[in-house]
Motif scaffolding. Sequence first.
Motif, PDB file in Angstrom:
ATOM      1  N   VAL A 107       1.027  -1.312  -0.397  1.00  0.00           N
ATOM      2  CA  VAL A 107       0.651  -0.300   0.232  1.00  0.00           C
ATOM      3  C   VAL A 107       0.884   1.541   0.242  1.00  0.00           C
ATOM      4  O   VAL A 107       0.865   2.176  -0.765  1.00  0.00           O
ATOM      5  CB  VAL A 107      -1.117  -0.298   1.436  1.00  0.00           C
ATOM      6  CG1 VAL A 107      -1.637   1.661   1.201  1.00  0.00           C
ATOM      7  CG2 VAL A 107      -1.819  -1.565   1.065  1.00  0.00           C
ATOM      8  N   THR A 108       2.191   1.594   0.891  1.00  0.00           N
ATOM      9  CA  THR A 108       2.858   2.074   0.783  1.00  0.00           C
ATOM     10  C   THR A 108       3.657   2.098  -0.178  1.00  0.00           C
ATOM     11  O   THR A 108       3.440   3.727  -1.188  1.00  0.00           O
ATOM     12  CB  THR A 108       3.915   1.702   1.900  1.00  0.00           C
ATOM     13  OG1 THR A 108       3.999   2.011   3.135  1.00  0.00           O
ATOM     14  CG2 THR A 108       5.075   3.756   1.343  1.00  0.00           C
ATOM     15  N   LEU A 109       4.193   1.669  -1.143  1.00  0.00           N
ATOM     16  CA  LEU A 109       4.294   1.479  -2.644  1.00  0.00           C
ATOM     17  C   LEU A 109       3.247   2.123  -3.522  1.00  0.00           C
ATOM     18  O   LEU A 109       4.156   2.969  -4.271  1.00  0.00           O
ATOM     19  CB  LEU A 109       4.865   0.157  -3.031  1.00  0.00           C
ATOM     20  CG  LEU A 109       5.797   0.451  -4.162  1.00  0.00           C
ATOM     21  CD1 LEU A 109       7.381   0.627  -3.275  1.00  0.00           C
ATOM     22  CD2 LEU A 109       5.928  -1.354  -4.434  1.00  0.00           C
ATOM     23  N   LYS A 110       2.471   1.380  -3.692  1.00  0.00           N
ATOM     24  CA  LYS A 110       1.224   1.978  -4.555  1.00  0.00           C
ATOM     25  C   LYS A 110       0.948   3.569  -4.086  1.00  0.00           C
ATOM     26  O   LYS A 110       0.516   4.534  -5.058  1.00  0.00           O
ATOM     27  CB  LYS A 110      -0.317   1.327  -4.358  1.00  0.00           C
ATOM     28  CG  LYS A 110       0.241  -0.143  -5.291  1.00  0.00           C
ATOM     29  CD  LYS A 110      -1.389  -1.197  -5.534  1.00  0.00           C
ATOM     30  CE  LYS A 110      -1.488  -1.379  -5.973  1.00  0.00           C
ATOM     31  NZ  LYS A 110      -2.040  -2.600  -6.081  1.00  0.00           N
ATOM     32  N   THR A 111       0.379   4.569  -2.739  1.00  0.00           N
ATOM     33  CA  THR A 111       0.300   5.369  -1.929  1.00  0.00           C
ATOM     34  C   THR A 111       1.498   6.174  -3.134  1.00  0.00           C
ATOM     35  O   THR A 111       0.789   7.804  -3.896  1.00  0.00           O
ATOM     36  CB  THR A 111       0.424   5.027  -0.822  1.00  0.00           C
ATOM     37  OG1 THR A 111       0.043   4.742  -0.544  1.00  0.00           O
ATOM     38  CG2 THR A 111      -0.137   6.995  -0.378  1.00  0.00           C
ATOM     39  N   ILE A 112       2.416   6.054  -2.743  1.00  0.00           N
ATOM     40  CA  ILE A 112       3.787   6.691  -3.329  1.00  0.00           C
ATOM     41  C   ILE A 112       3.935   7.308  -4.895  1.00  0.00           C
ATOM     42  O   ILE A 112       3.829   8.354  -5.453  1.00  0.00           O
ATOM     43  CB  ILE A 112       5.040   7.114  -3.232  1.00  0.00           C
ATOM     44  CG1 ILE A 112       5.343   6.579  -1.726  1.00  0.00           C
ATOM     45  CG2 ILE A 112       6.394   7.088  -3.332  1.00  0.00           C
ATOM     46  CD1 ILE A 112       6.581   5.445  -1.083  1.00  0.00           C
ATOM     47  N   GLY A 113       2.876   5.215  -5.890  1.00  0.00           N
ATOM     48  CA  GLY A 113       3.114   6.039  -7.136  1.00  0.00           C
ATOM     49  C   GLY A 113       2.425   6.778  -7.543  1.00  0.00           C
ATOM     50  O   GLY A 113       1.682   7.453  -7.963  1.00  0.00           O
ATOM     51  N   LEU A 114       1.073   6.394  -6.920  1.00  0.00           N
ATOM     52  CA  LEU A 114      -0.289   6.801  -7.375  1.00  0.00           C
ATOM     53  C   LEU A 114      -0.416   8.598  -7.636  1.00  0.00           C
ATOM     54  O   LEU A 114      -1.375   9.182  -7.943  1.00  0.00           O
ATOM     55  CB  LEU A 114      -1.030   5.843  -6.715  1.00  0.00           C
ATOM     56  CG  LEU A 114      -2.949   6.724  -7.340  1.00  0.00           C
ATOM     57  CD1 LEU A 114      -3.184   6.556  -8.185  1.00  0.00           C
ATOM     58  CD2 LEU A 114      -4.057   5.535  -6.495  1.00  0.00           C
ATOM     59  N   VAL A 115       0.256   9.002  -5.618  1.00  0.00           N
ATOM     60  CA  VAL A 115      -0.051  10.210  -5.699  1.00  0.00           C
ATOM     61  C   VAL A 115       0.979  10.968  -6.563  1.00  0.00           C
ATOM     62  O   VAL A 115       0.442  12.116  -7.491  1.00  0.00           O
ATOM     63  CB  VAL A 115       0.656  10.390  -4.363  1.00  0.00           C
ATOM     64  CG1 VAL A 115       1.520  11.894  -3.869  1.00  0.00           C
ATOM     65  CG2 VAL A 115      -0.243  10.315  -3.119  1.00  0.00           C
ATOM     66  N   ALA A 116       2.513  10.325  -6.594  1.00  0.00           N
ATOM     67  CA  ALA A 116       2.826  10.915  -8.181  1.00  0.00           C
ATOM     68  C   ALA A 116       2.583  11.166 -10.088  1.00  0.00           C
ATOM     69  O   ALA A 116       2.495  12.095  -9.602  1.00  0.00           O
ATOM     70  CB  ALA A 116       4.321  10.622  -8.584  1.00  0.00           C
ATOM     71  N   LEU A 117       1.715  10.006  -9.947  1.00  0.00           N
ATOM     72  CA  LEU A 117       0.783  10.300 -11.014  1.00  0.00           C
ATOM     73  C   LEU A 117      -0.407  11.184 -11.267  1.00  0.00           C
ATOM     74  O   LEU A 117      -0.956  12.036 -12.132  1.00  0.00           O
ATOM     75  CB  LEU A 117       0.385   9.013 -11.347  1.00  0.00           C
ATOM     76  CG  LEU A 117       1.148   7.965 -11.937  1.00  0.00           C
ATOM     77  CD1 LEU A 117       0.440   6.349 -11.994  1.00  0.00           C
ATOM     78  CD2 LEU A 117       1.704   8.141 -13.264  1.00  0.00           C
ATOM     79  N   MET A 118      -1.113  11.497  -9.948  1.00  0.00           N
ATOM     80  CA  MET A 118      -2.209  11.939  -9.670  1.00  0.00           C
ATOM     81  C   MET A 118      -1.160  14.088  -9.748  1.00  0.00           C
ATOM     82  O   MET A 118      -2.000  14.922 -10.109  1.00  0.00           O
ATOM     83  CB  MET A 118      -2.885  12.265  -8.487  1.00  0.00           C
ATOM     84  CG  MET A 118      -3.435  10.587  -8.330  1.00  0.00           C
ATOM     85  SD  MET A 118      -4.408  10.521  -6.435  1.00  0.00           S
ATOM     86  CE  MET A 118      -5.399  12.240  -5.678  1.00  0.00           C
ATOM     87  N   ALA A 119      -0.458  13.863  -9.126  1.00  0.00           N
ATOM     88  CA  ALA A 119      -0.084  15.475  -9.197  1.00  0.00           C
ATOM     89  C   ALA A 119       0.842  15.250 -10.757  1.00  0.00           C
ATOM     90  O   ALA A 119       0.189  16.704 -11.305  1.00  0.00           O
ATOM     91  CB  ALA A 119       1.084  15.105  -8.149  1.00  0.00           C
ATOM     92  N   GLN A 120       1.223  14.842 -11.668  1.00  0.00           N
ATOM     93  CA  GLN A 120       1.507  15.238 -12.538  1.00  0.00           C
ATOM     94  C   GLN A 120       0.414  15.735 -13.600  1.00  0.00           C
ATOM     95  O   GLN A 120       0.488  15.735 -14.899  1.00  0.00           O
ATOM     96  CB  GLN A 120       2.816  14.037 -13.353  1.00  0.00           C
ATOM     97  CG  GLN A 120       3.415  14.238 -12.684  1.00  0.00           C
ATOM     98  CD  GLN A 120       5.173  13.704 -13.327  1.00  0.00           C
ATOM     99  OE1 GLN A 120       5.629  12.088 -12.648  1.00  0.00           O
ATOM    100  NE2 GLN A 120       4.669  13.179 -14.933  1.00  0.00           N
TER     101      GLN A 120
END
Length: 785
Positions: A343-356
């Motif tokens: 979940v931590t891994l996905k949170t980091i990746g998904l937050v990056a995609l959302m920001a971009q």
Amino acid sequence: MNERILRVLEYTKIKEHLLGHVSSSLGKEKIKELVPWTSTDDVLHQQNSTDEGVQVLRLKGHVPLGGIRDIRASIKRSEISGILNPEELVDISTTIYGGRRFKRFIEGMLEDEVQLPILEELIGQIVPLNELEQEINLCIDDNGAVLDSASPTLRNIRQQLRTFESRIREKLESIIRSSKSQKMLSDAIVTIRNDRYVIPVKQEYRSAFGGMVHDQSASGATLFIEPQSVVTINNQLKEAISKEYEEVQRILRQLTERVAEEAGILSHNVEMLAEIDFIFAKARYGHSIKGTKPLVNEKQHVKLKKARHPLIAAEEVVPIDVELGGDFNSLVITGPNTGGKTVTLKTIGLVALMAQSGLQIPADDDSEVAVFESIFADIGDEQSIEQSLSTFSSHMTNIVQILDQVNFKSLVLFDELGAGTDPTEGAALAISILDYVNERGSRIVATTHYSELKAYAYNREGVMNASVEFDVETLRPTYRLLLGVPGRSNAFEISRRIGLGEKIIESAKSHISEGNNQIDDMIASLEDAQKQAQRERIDAASIHDEADKLKKDLEERLSEFEQFKEKLYTDAEQEARKAVEKARKEADEIIKELRDYQKKHGTVKEHKLIEAQKRLEDADPNLTSKAKKSPGKNAEGLRKLMPGEEVKVISLNQKGHIIDQVSEKEYQVQIGIMKMNVKADDLQPEKKTKQTETKPVVRVQGSSQAKTELDLRGERYEDAMRSVDKFLDESLLAGYPQVSIIHGKGTGALRKGVQTLLKEHPNVKSTRMGAAGEGGSGVTIVSLK
């Protein structure tokens, strides 16, 4: 960003949620086409546009985007000489109106000096086609019906239609009401077949009415006949209907040509409205997840504060703090299964995609994100049955593809790196893969079970260990991420809690090398130290907040004092002006009287001069007499003022008491709740009562350090009572005639306790609540015996 990565990180689900916040199909299309931007300028522009949308919603609560339609297909048909139907024209009209209304809405906010540069630019490109909108509305109503008023010809034709229909109905109704005809009819009604008015006639009476048969019932027993008496009128009606159709088509063709003339402007307006709808869909979604605008950098630095996975329910998600790209570029997360690593891994990746993608992120303010050219992820079991690949082979196939594409602008996420094979070989492969990606400057977050990787961060520069916390007491993960602490397996502790015998556990420990035991002890120590540091950080934050509150309180008091002092100066100046003006008028009157007397009597007699001199002396405002008298005493050093002694500040015309002597020519004085330094020649000792003059003053060592004010705010009740008792004793020893006790307003419990204690204290003469300039009901002023 390839499609598989977006799917693995559940980016497509974010887009599905985003679709629920659009106002039109135009916005839906923009969201379906949405992919993360890889240019910093694009990301900043999108984030700023979303922030403007959030600002508008915060100030206004809504935006008027109703009525906007995707009219691009209709515009295209108008350009190729097709004829638009009434519904299409209504959509064009409402879209023009929707754009014009939104433009007016934003212009109103701009007039109120709200800064919305991106929305201002978008509405500046919307052209309000008022004339076209009015032309359509004059011809077609909201339901898509062409109005009689569309043209004089159409009005006349429809008037004829109504006349013909009325005449036909009158004739047919007279037939069905006739007693002679009723037995020949299956039903006494007038109906329509083939766009002509008919009546239902029984089969055997067909010849009785003549005319034309247009239909029959399923059984053949009923024929729908147009009687000969209405055939001519029906023909006239049919001809009028044909004319009506031709006129309506002419009107629609004319309106379509007008649409074609404005096709370019309409298309551009639609593009602007699509972008506007997209902006406010992002803003509404950001509000729904309690998102914030992230700081965007080009340094490949990620710093997330209290980041939450947006697809996990708010009452279940556990926020995490993550940093990457500052002191370290790689984060290796270890810990037990179901602990929250993935979940931590996905949170980091998904937050990056959302920001971009220009979306606000579910994290606290001041979180930072980087703009990555590519994000790679190897998460979960993606085994391919068709290719007959094992779990390990499937992961390695994916990893090989990642390694061929990574660079210094990549974010790489590895879940259970090296899993699915022999632990020794898997750990070795994991270390080599991490080294390879590190050399290329990528930002890495990897999860693993391998204990060999716990030591990896200590041996590699730019790599940091992390773990997900596990509560051994409850045997459940807390899902909190601990930076700088590698994870422990906790197998022995869990087994002990479950009930496994201590002898078996000790035997198991003997099979583990001394080095591994030392590592586990070190990790446990690190966990305890980090928990302690976190508790201390929370305490420090609380103290910091309290200090800020106190600072603001003091600033407010200082401001009140400055205002009070300014008011005193202003009042004194006004009184001085009035006194001087009064004296001047008196002097003018005396001089005038003397001159008048001289004119009448020639000379001014001595008694008149004496009388005039007396009146002039009475008129003198004598503004400085007190100031001159008092400084004379103190300036000549006749008597030194003592702490606690009541004095009058001459320049302020206020009473107070001495706190301490600052220098030979300056004292610290307290006036109410205010303390200030005052020159000695600005002070005048107050006369004491007989009781005060005969009162013996006991001087003890350290009494000069006693304060004249006690602040009880924040203290517990019992501690506060002890503080008051001690404070009164010290004040008596210091010889203070009056002191202040600050207990605050609050619930009133502390104030009531203080006043009860003061009433029973033998050395308290009287008490009163503070005046407006002394703190009001939050302060008790105490006079001591």
